[in-house]
Design a protein around this motif. Structure first.
Motif, mmCIF file in Angstrom:
data_model
loop_
_atom_site.group_PDB
_atom_site.id
_atom_site.type_symbol
_atom_site.label_atom_id
_atom_site.label_comp_id
_atom_site.label_asym_id
_atom_site.label_seq_id
_atom_site.Cartn_x
_atom_site.Cartn_y
_atom_site.Cartn_z
ATOM 1 N N ALA A 76 0.279 -10.213 -66.395
ATOM 2 C CA ALA A 76 -0.179 -10.036 -65.015
ATOM 3 C C ALA A 76 0.539 -8.859 -64.365
ATOM 4 C CB ALA A 76 0.072 -11.314 -64.213
ATOM 5 N N ARG A 77 1.830 -8.769 -64.610
ATOM 6 C CA ARG A 77 2.623 -7.680 -64.035
ATOM 7 C C ARG A 77 2.160 -6.336 -64.605
ATOM 8 N NH1 ARG A 77 4.878 -4.649 -60.619
ATOM 9 N NH2 ARG A 77 6.640 -3.417 -61.325
ATOM 10 N N GLU A 78 1.928 -6.318 -65.912
ATOM 11 C CA GLU A 78 1.424 -5.087 -66.530
ATOM 12 C C GLU A 78 0.114 -4.662 -65.889
ATOM 13 O OE1 GLU A 78 1.869 -6.028 -71.042
ATOM 14 O OE2 GLU A 78 1.395 -3.901 -70.836
ATOM 15 N N ARG A 79 -0.711 -5.651 -65.690
ATOM 16 C CA ARG A 79 -2.041 -5.380 -65.164
ATOM 17 C C ARG A 79 -1.976 -4.932 -63.707
ATOM 18 N NH1 ARG A 79 -7.015 -5.930 -66.880
ATOM 19 N NH2 ARG A 79 -6.460 -6.544 -68.978
ATOM 20 N N GLU A 80 -1.122 -5.585 -62.971
ATOM 21 C CA GLU A 80 -0.953 -5.247 -61.563
ATOM 22 C C GLU A 80 -0.512 -3.790 -61.431
ATOM 23 O OE1 GLU A 80 1.093 -7.639 -57.881
ATOM 24 O OE2 GLU A 80 2.302 -7.231 -59.628
ATOM 25 N N LEU A 81 0.461 -3.465 -62.265
ATOM 26 C CA LEU A 81 0.977 -2.098 -62.244
ATOM 27 C C LEU A 81 -0.129 -1.102 -62.612
ATOM 28 C CD1 LEU A 81 3.781 -0.870 -61.743
ATOM 29 C CD2 LEU A 81 4.205 -1.002 -64.200
ATOM 30 N N LEU A 82 -0.919 -1.499 -63.605
ATOM 31 C CA LEU A 82 -2.012 -0.635 -64.043
ATOM 32 C C LEU A 82 -3.012 -0.401 -62.910
ATOM 33 C CD1 LEU A 82 -3.465 0.817 -66.424
ATOM 34 C CD2 LEU A 82 -4.650 -1.330 -66.863
ATOM 35 N N GLU A 83 -3.343 -1.467 -62.201
ATOM 36 C CA GLU A 83 -4.291 -1.317 -61.102
ATOM 37 C C GLU A 83 -3.718 -0.396 -60.024
ATOM 38 O OE1 GLU A 83 -6.951 -2.150 -61.912
ATOM 39 O OE2 GLU A 83 -6.899 -3.984 -63.086
ATOM 40 N N THR A 84 -2.432 -0.536 -59.788
ATOM 41 C CA THR A 84 -1.794 0.337 -58.798
ATOM 42 C C THR A 84 -1.914 1.792 -59.241
ATOM 43 O OG1 THR A 84 -0.211 -1.451 -58.521
ATOM 44 C CG2 THR A 84 0.299 0.624 -57.420
ATOM 45 N N GLY A 85 -1.673 2.013 -60.516
ATOM 46 C CA GLY A 85 -1.776 3.369 -61.049
ATOM 47 C C GLY A 85 -3.183 3.912 -60.957
ATOM 48 N N ARG A 86 -4.147 3.049 -61.280
ATOM 49 C CA ARG A 86 -5.546 3.485 -61.209
ATOM 50 C C ARG A 86 -5.937 3.786 -59.773
ATOM 51 N NH1 ARG A 86 -8.194 -0.795 -65.537
ATOM 52 N NH2 ARG A 86 -8.075 0.575 -67.334
ATOM 53 N N ALA A 87 -5.442 2.967 -58.862
ATOM 54 C CA ALA A 87 -5.743 3.202 -57.448
ATOM 55 C C ALA A 87 -5.152 4.534 -57.006
ATOM 56 C CB ALA A 87 -5.186 2.060 -56.603
ATOM 57 N N ALA A 88 -3.937 4.818 -57.461
ATOM 58 C CA ALA A 88 -3.303 6.080 -57.095
ATOM 59 C C ALA A 88 -4.143 7.251 -57.599
ATOM 60 C CB ALA A 88 -1.892 6.140 -57.690
ATOM 61 N N LEU A 89 -4.586 7.136 -58.838
ATOM 62 C CA LEU A 89 -5.412 8.206 -59.400
ATOM 63 C C LEU A 89 -6.714 8.353 -58.609
ATOM 64 C CD1 LEU A 89 -5.980 10.293 -61.593
ATOM 65 C CD2 LEU A 89 -6.871 8.453 -63.030
ATOM 66 N N ALA A 90 -7.306 7.221 -58.286
ATOM 67 C CA ALA A 90 -8.572 7.255 -57.553
ATOM 68 C C ALA A 90 -8.406 7.870 -56.165
ATOM 69 C CB ALA A 90 -9.142 5.843 -57.427
ATOM 70 N N HIS A 91 -7.198 7.767 -55.634
ATOM 71 C CA HIS A 91 -6.953 8.352 -54.323
ATOM 72 C C HIS A 91 -6.295 9.728 -54.426
ATOM 73 C CE1 HIS A 91 -7.605 4.120 -53.162
ATOM 74 N NE2 HIS A 91 -8.158 4.673 -52.107
#
Lengths: 175, 248
Positions: free
Chosen positions: B167-182
């Protein structure tokens, strides 16, 4: 020394299942339209389509490349639209036709859509599939004949009968 | 017996009118593609039973979430992981109970409320909120419970530790993807580095590598992105992200 013919067959000539992204890009519209025609509401169609495509992705390896892709995908649409109806996703809501329409043109279009959905709901399951695949999506009769494993002329008669049933349903709805 | 007659003009016209109704928002369908591929990531290849059939609960009690994921329908696993990553514990438990109910009452109650799920956990495109006439709902990654009402999720039996790690890995990944998307590729790259430190043998290495390559491209660091993409293809020859890695 006898060599198994299949073993010497170069890999490239063995038909591969279609790549998912290409399939998604090419057929998303088809599957989504089929879902709508099978009674899924516009508000829900993206959710249902997503679920259906997850299943398509999962079962892609089992796709027989001799089969009609659209027929195969239609099976998913049918399955997920049936689940949708069974589980009451729509919460008893009507089709989107009651939504306030802003122009006469929009009303006409909504009307075409609801007439089609309503009439489709009144024909047999196979007739529905044939109308959607053949008459609305352009899958050819020979393809469908192979799919249903019947002679071509039998398929012609079935399409003809499907149209007749559809037209009867349309007329009954109109009166 | 004659050939099939062409469609009667009035039917032809009706179908043409009906067809004009359909347009689908490209942003929404792109986001959906990513969601589908993510769901598929957690599924076994090709041996999944169709959704209608119950899945035999063969998972031993010691199995981790990954095992659960392998035994469950793909989207459900994603739903769980997504929820774990994005919501508090109480909501998770509640949802798990809902998902586990083998014959959930076919009403709105058995379905997670749209407000719970409508926030797209992955910001694939910067603005998935753009309204679309025919696709008013943003594609929720957590689908409503319908496809596999009989599937059994033995989540409570699972060992919680690996679950929370993933879950933590995934959470971090989503944060990273969000950063890229923004348009913050540097932040995304920093997150990739954090991940590498925190989870040297993480389970989502492939996803993070994709993120890194996409972020390098977004930052115009092509000379770094290209060799890394080549390495990616070498390390993950059958990756479903192959095209994403090459997209410029």
């Amino acid at each position: 020394v006898t060599v198994n013919a299949a073993a010497t067959k170069p890999l490239a000539t063995i038909a591969q299942p279609p790549e998912f992204r290409a399939l998604f890009a090419a057929e998303f519209g088809f599957l989504a339209r089929a879902l709508l025609r099978l009674g899924v509401r516009e508000a829900d169609v993206m959710d249902v389509a997503q679920e259906a495509f997850v299943a398509v992705h999962r079962e892609l390896a089992q796709f027989d490349t001799h089969q009609s892709l659209k027929s195969w995908l239609y099976g998913f649409a049918r399955r997920f639209a049936a689940n949708y109806r069974r589980l009451g996703w729509h919460r008893g809501g009507e089709l989107d036709t009651h939504r306030a329409a802003s122009s006469q043109r929009l009303i006409d279009k909504l009307d075409a859509r609801s007439r089609v959905v309503s009439a489709l709901a009144q024909v047999t399951e196979e007739q529905r599939a044939l109308l959607i695949l053949h008459d609305m999506e352009g899958v050819t009769a020979p393809e469908l004949a192979a799919e249903y494993n019947v002679p071509l002329y039998t398929m012609y008669s079935r399409v003809r009968a499907a149209r007749e049933a559809f037209r009867t349903a349309l007329t009954e709805d109109a009166t | 017996m004659s050939e099939l007659e062409p469609l009667a003009p009035e039917l032809e016209q009706l179908f043409a009118e009906e067809r004009r109704r359909f347009t689908f928002d490209a942003t929404a369908t792109n986001a959906m593609l990513f969601a589908i591929e993510r769901a598929a990531r957690l599924a076994p290849l090709g041996n999944e039973p169709p959704p209608q059939h119950p899945i035999p609960p063969t998972a031993p009690p010691t199995s981790a979430l990954q095992h659960v994921a392998l035994k469950s329908a793909a989207w459900k696993s994603t739903a769980l992981v997504g929820l774990i990553a994005f919501s508090g514990g109480a909501a998770i438990t509640e949802t798990v109970h809902r998902l586990r109910a083998p014959h959930a009452e076919p009403t709105a109650q058995s379905i997670p409320a749209p407000s719970q799920v409508s926030q797209p956990p992955i910001a694939v495109s910067a603005a998935p909120t753009s309204p679309s006439a025919t696709a008013p709902t943003a594609p929720a990654v957590v689908p409503t419970a319908s496809a596999a009402p009989n599937a059994h999720l033995s989540v409570t039996a699972a060992d919680p530790a690996p679950e929370s790690t993933l879950a933590r890995e995934r959470e971090l990944l989503e944060t990273g993807r969000a950063a890229l998307a923004h348009a913050r590729p540097d932040d995304a790259l920093a997150i990739v580095t954090t991940h590498a430190h925190e989870f040297p043998r993480g389970r989502l290495g492939e996803e993070y590598e994709v993120l890194a390559i996409q972020a390098l491209r977004a930052a115009n660091r092509i000379s770094e992105a290209d060799p890394r993409a080549a390495r990616f293809h070498h390390n993950f020859p059958n990756s479903i992200y192959a095209a994403a890695v090459d997209a410029r």
